[in-house]
Write a protein that holds these residues in place. Structure first.
Motif, mmCIF file in Angstrom:
data_model
loop_
_atom_site.group_PDB
_atom_site.id
_atom_site.type_symbol
_atom_site.label_atom_id
_atom_site.label_comp_id
_atom_site.label_asym_id
_atom_site.label_seq_id
_atom_site.Cartn_x
_atom_site.Cartn_y
_atom_site.Cartn_z
ATOM 1 N N ASN A 141 0.906 -1.031 -0.009
ATOM 2 C CA ASN A 141 0.019 -0.023 -0.031
ATOM 3 C C ASN A 141 0.930 1.225 0.079
ATOM 4 O OD1 ASN A 141 -2.440 -1.421 0.015
ATOM 5 N ND2 ASN A 141 -2.631 -1.350 2.066
ATOM 6 N N MET A 142 1.808 1.400 0.685
ATOM 7 C CA MET A 142 2.801 2.426 0.860
ATOM 8 C C MET A 142 3.508 2.731 -0.460
ATOM 9 S SD MET A 142 4.178 2.295 4.827
ATOM 10 C CE MET A 142 4.788 3.999 4.751
ATOM 11 N N CYS A 200 1.256 4.297 -2.991
ATOM 12 C CA CYS A 200 0.942 5.757 -2.610
ATOM 13 C C CYS A 200 2.169 6.409 -3.119
ATOM 14 C CB CYS A 200 0.766 5.678 -0.976
ATOM 15 S SG CYS A 200 -1.136 5.512 -0.289
ATOM 16 N N ARG A 201 3.162 5.723 -3.017
ATOM 17 C CA ARG A 201 4.457 6.506 -3.414
ATOM 18 C C ARG A 201 4.122 6.778 -4.988
ATOM 19 N NH1 ARG A 201 10.003 3.539 -3.275
ATOM 20 N NH2 ARG A 201 8.780 2.481 -1.505
ATOM 21 N N GLU A 235 -0.321 9.887 -2.931
ATOM 22 C CA GLU A 235 -1.279 9.879 -1.685
ATOM 23 C C GLU A 235 -0.383 9.781 -0.487
ATOM 24 O OE1 GLU A 235 -5.461 7.814 -2.365
ATOM 25 O OE2 GLU A 235 -4.003 7.026 -3.706
ATOM 26 N N CYS A 236 -0.804 10.074 0.612
ATOM 27 C CA CYS A 236 0.006 9.958 1.829
ATOM 28 C C CYS A 236 1.361 10.289 2.074
ATOM 29 C CB CYS A 236 -0.036 8.424 2.338
ATOM 30 S SG CYS A 236 -1.962 7.829 2.473
ATOM 31 N N LEU A 237 1.472 11.587 1.310
ATOM 32 C CA LEU A 237 2.733 12.243 1.172
ATOM 33 C C LEU A 237 3.827 11.293 0.485
ATOM 34 C CD1 LEU A 237 3.815 14.951 2.207
ATOM 35 C CD2 LEU A 237 4.681 13.658 4.357
ATOM 36 N N GLY A 267 3.405 8.052 -0.138
ATOM 37 C CA GLY A 267 3.916 6.765 0.453
ATOM 38 C C GLY A 267 4.737 6.881 1.597
ATOM 39 N N ARG A 268 4.828 8.249 2.427
ATOM 40 C CA ARG A 268 5.563 8.064 3.464
ATOM 41 C C ARG A 268 4.907 7.721 4.926
ATOM 42 N NH1 ARG A 268 8.000 13.680 2.567
ATOM 43 N NH2 ARG A 268 8.987 13.428 4.805
ATOM 44 N N TYR A 269 3.508 7.487 4.952
ATOM 45 C CA TYR A 269 2.940 6.975 6.084
ATOM 46 C C TYR A 269 1.541 6.051 5.617
ATOM 47 C CZ TYR A 269 -0.718 10.779 5.203
ATOM 48 O OH TYR A 269 -1.430 11.271 4.611
ATOM 49 N N PHE A 270 1.113 5.288 6.537
ATOM 50 C CA PHE A 270 -0.062 4.533 6.202
ATOM 51 C C PHE A 270 -0.721 4.466 7.419
ATOM 52 C CE2 PHE A 270 -1.895 0.322 6.888
ATOM 53 C CZ PHE A 270 -2.477 0.030 5.638
ATOM 54 N N TYR A 271 -1.972 4.550 7.402
ATOM 55 C CA TYR A 271 -2.878 4.422 8.465
ATOM 56 C C TYR A 271 -4.098 3.741 8.332
ATOM 57 C CZ TYR A 271 -5.822 8.364 6.819
ATOM 58 O OH TYR A 271 -6.721 9.051 6.305
#
Length: 127
Positions: free
Chosen positions: A65-66, A69-70, A74-76, A78-82
């Protein structure tokens, strides 16, 4: 019945695992063998009617998922996941997930990990 494994059965889309005092309901992808499940929605339903929901992910799923996102930004990037009611486990498979959920129930930590969804509504009650 094997006390370690508990009573297990398919019930429509649910894979139910009966324990002493509670039940775990998983909604696995029907096309994936149970020992390969790595991302699944689930509920813990206590015999007193309490219900707790969560999503269980393996570390590999989080990594995928990260990475996605990279690529998407999304999520900066792929720098975070929640996930609000998410539980990250090391090993795939329903058996490994049941072992972790059993420990969370034993210690009471399920109240911090999963989301309280309240008791099931009784459709037969007169309003």
């Amino acid at each position: 019945m094997d006390q370690q494994r508990g009573h297990r059965m398919w019930d429509g889309p649910f894979y139910r695992v009966r324990r002493d005092g509670y039940e775990i309901l998983f909604v696995p992808d029907a096309d994936t063998p149970l020992d390969e499940i790595d991302d699944v929605d689930m509920w813990v339903i206590l015999d007193d009617g309490e219900r707790w929901s969560g999503t269980v992910h393996t570390l590999d799923v989080v990594h995928r998922n990260m990475d996605a996102c990279r690529e998407s930004g999304e999520c900066l990037g792929g720098r975070y996941f929640y996930v609000w009611d998410g539980l990250i486990v090391r090993d795939a498979g329903i058996d490994a997930m049941v072992e972790v959920v059993d420990e969370l129930v034993r210690t009471g930590d399920y109240r911090s990990v999963f989301r309280d969804v309240g008791p099931e509504e009784d459709d037969d009650e007169d309003a």
